[in-house]
Enzyme design. Structure first.
Site, short mmCIF file in Angstrom:
data_model
loop_
_atom_site.label_atom_id
_atom_site.label_comp_id
_atom_site.label_asym_id
_atom_site.label_seq_id
_atom_site.Cartn_x
_atom_site.Cartn_y
_atom_site.Cartn_z
N TYR A 1 0.85 -1.18 0.00
CA TYR A 1 0.00 0.00 0.00
C TYR A 1 0.89 1.23 0.00
O TYR A 1 1.84 1.31 0.76
CB TYR A 1 -0.89 0.00 1.25
CG TYR A 1 -1.78 1.22 1.38
CD1 TYR A 1 -2.82 1.44 0.48
CD2 TYR A 1 -1.59 2.15 2.41
CE1 TYR A 1 -3.65 2.56 0.61
CE2 TYR A 1 -2.41 3.26 2.54
CZ TYR A 1 -3.44 3.46 1.64
OH TYR A 1 -4.26 4.56 1.76
N ASP B 1 9.33 2.88 0.01
CA ASP B 1 8.27 3.54 0.76
C ASP B 1 8.44 3.14 2.22
O ASP B 1 8.02 2.06 2.65
CB ASP B 1 6.89 3.12 0.22
CG ASP B 1 5.76 3.78 0.99
OD1 ASP B 1 6.04 4.48 1.98
OD2 ASP B 1 4.59 3.57 0.60
N LYS C 1 4.23 8.85 9.11
CA LYS C 1 3.99 8.28 10.44
C LYS C 1 4.99 8.78 11.50
O LYS C 1 4.85 9.90 11.95
CB LYS C 1 3.90 6.76 10.33
CG LYS C 1 2.71 6.42 9.39
CD LYS C 1 2.31 4.99 9.22
CE LYS C 1 1.00 4.96 8.43
NZ LYS C 1 0.96 4.11 7.27
C1 LIG Z 1 0.34 4.60 5.85
C2 LIG Z 1 1.10 4.37 4.60
C3 LIG Z 1 1.00 5.24 3.50
C4 LIG Z 1 0.00 6.36 3.45
O1 LIG Z 1 0.25 7.32 4.39
P1 LIG Z 1 -0.95 8.32 4.83
O2 LIG Z 1 -0.29 9.29 5.75
O3 LIG Z 1 -2.00 7.47 5.45
O4 LIG Z 1 -1.42 8.97 3.57
C5 LIG Z 1 1.83 5.02 2.42
N1 LIG Z 1 2.70 4.01 2.41
C6 LIG Z 1 2.82 3.16 3.44
C7 LIG Z 1 3.84 2.07 3.38
C8 LIG Z 1 2.01 3.30 4.56
O5 LIG Z 1 2.09 2.42 5.55
#
Ligand SMILES: *Cc1c(COP(=O)(O)O)cnc(C)c1O
Length: 419
Positions: free
Chosen positions: A144, A239, A267
């Site tokens: 994701y 990511d 995060k």
């Molecule tokens: C949470 C997450 C996102 C999206 O981040 P948001 O702040 O919710 O838009 C993208 N990539 C990864 C790996 C994530 O865990």
């Protein structure tokens, strides 16, 4: 356990927001319950509207590595607030945060502060396309990367849980350049590069996947991605929105010893405030406007309050390296309790997922085989015992520095009794 007040709030929320929530997984749909409403949080505990207290292993989906309402973070935020909530102009804090990030993520020679992980990955992908003058990207099933159009193809997290292979509202043209590979499967990547190699701008990957449940990379998988992108002059994007500052202060890049071209953070980097980052090689980032022709902007980007929370969080992690050994020790205790309860568990550092299937989970196909009804039972059993975990199979359990040995021992005892 009484959830009456939460249930009443939920009924009200349903009038205003789709499913009563501002992000799908919060709806508790996958565990067949109505959501609990949180009133406050402190350290390792969260308290709901009915006054129930839980040991929290969601930690706001990752940011709260120090636990909730960490004193020095709260203090910095309060102080920043007093100087104004937003300037829409340059300020010193941006430089301080950038410097701290670069120190621990040397691959990020230059970076941009943005507001969410979604925005960070979307922008990194755009920069990779602008730099390479290529359109196609490779992503992995079950990974994701936020909810931007081109990346909503076989995503994990809420998408995986709700079995939406793709989102409505995304025109076909938006995803035609998104090529899908299988996680931990080098052959699936090779095939795409053999066919489209010279058209591929980048591979975007969760270096340790945590959005189909935790699925760590197998030996040499990331190294393989590094090599094949080099071979075809494509870029490698890690990511690290979850793994950054989580698997260690240098994130997955340091943990697995592979240096990508671009990295996205979110995060933890915002210390609980809306802040995310993308960055990488100088010559790629120099393509970003107004220096280059890749457009990306943000009214609240580099927001001083969010920046202050990020700085305080990273400084705390930096000056207390024992935090990471503590996370490892506590997480290993949980893992071993899960194993002794006969559960199928995947763990990378302080990211843990229990799956309910017999085979080892190594990718999206094996993750999907987990018995989600059984997970729902596991979730509600833990909740009844005042332990709050993700209301979905395909998420991680997060351990924080605030979890005490007492919290962990209690959690282990409860897990061992799960039938
Ligand atoms: C949470 C997450 C996102 C999206 O981040 P948001 O702040 O919710 O838009 C993208 N990539 C990864 C790996 C994530 O865990």
């Amino acid at each position: 356990m009484n959830h009456e007040k939460s249930e009443n709030l939920y009924k009200k929320a349903l009038e205003f927001m789709p499913a009563g929530v501002n992000s799908p997984v919060r709806a508790f749909k996958n565990v067949g319950m109505s959501p609990i409403f949180i009133e406050r949080a402190e350290g390792s505990k969260i308290y709901d509207a009915d006054g129930n207290k839980y040991i929290d292993y969601v930690c706001s989906w990752g940011p709260c590595i120090l636990g909730h309402a960490y004193p020095t973070v709260i203090e910095s935020v309060k102080k920043a607030c007093e100087s104004g909530l937003t300037f829409g102009a340059c300020h010193k804090g941006e430089i301080e945060l950038a410097e701290l990030i670069k120190k621990h993520f040397p691959a990020m020679e230059m970076l941009r502060l943005v507001n969410s992980g979604t925005e960070a990955v979307m922008s990194a992908v755009r920069a990779s396309r602008g730099y390479t003058h290529r359109d196609k990207i490779v992503k992995f099933e079950g990974c994701y990367h936020g909810h931007s159009d081109g990346l909503l193809v076989k995503g994990g997290s809420g998408l995986l849980t709700n079995s939406i292979p793709d989102s409505a509202g995304v025109p076909e043209g938006y995803t035609k350049n998104t090529l899908l590979a299988k996680y931990n499967n080098t052959e699936s990547v090779e095939k795409l590069f053999e066919k489209y190699g010279n058209e591929i701008a980048c591979i975007v990957v969760e270096p340790c996947s945590a959005n189909m449940g935790v699925v760590p990379p197998q030996e040499n998988f990331l190294k393989f991605l590094r090599d094949i992108t080099k071979k075809y002059n494509s870029l490698l994007i890690f990511d690290e929105v979850i793994t950054g500052f989580r698997l260690g202060i240098g994130g997955a890049s340091e943990y697995y010893g592979v240096k990508p071209d671009l990295i996205t953070l979110g995060k933890i980097v915002g210390g609980g405030m809306p802040l995310a980052v993308y960055g990488g090689k100088r010559e790629i980032m120099e393509c970003v406007a107004p220096l280059g022709s890749v457009y990306q902007a943000g009214t609240l980007s580099g927001n001083p309050v969010a920046v202050s929370a990020g700085i305080a969080t990273i400084k705390t992690l930096e000056s207390n390296p024992e935090i990471y050994s503590g996370l490892e020790r506590k997480s290993a205790m949980l893992e071993s309790a899960m194993k002794s309860a006969g559960l199928n568990v995947n763990r990378a550092g302080s990211l843990i997922t229990v799956f309910f299937n017999d085979e080892k989970v190594t990718d999206y196909d094996t993750a999907k085989k987990s018995d989600t009804k059984r997970y729902a039972e596991y979730f509600s059993y833990l909740l009844e015992n005042n332990i709050y975990t993700a209301p979905s199979q395909f998420e991680a359990m997060f351990v924080s520095d605030a979890h005490t040995d007492e919290d962990i021992e209690y959690t282990c005892e409860v897990i061992k009794k799960f039938r």
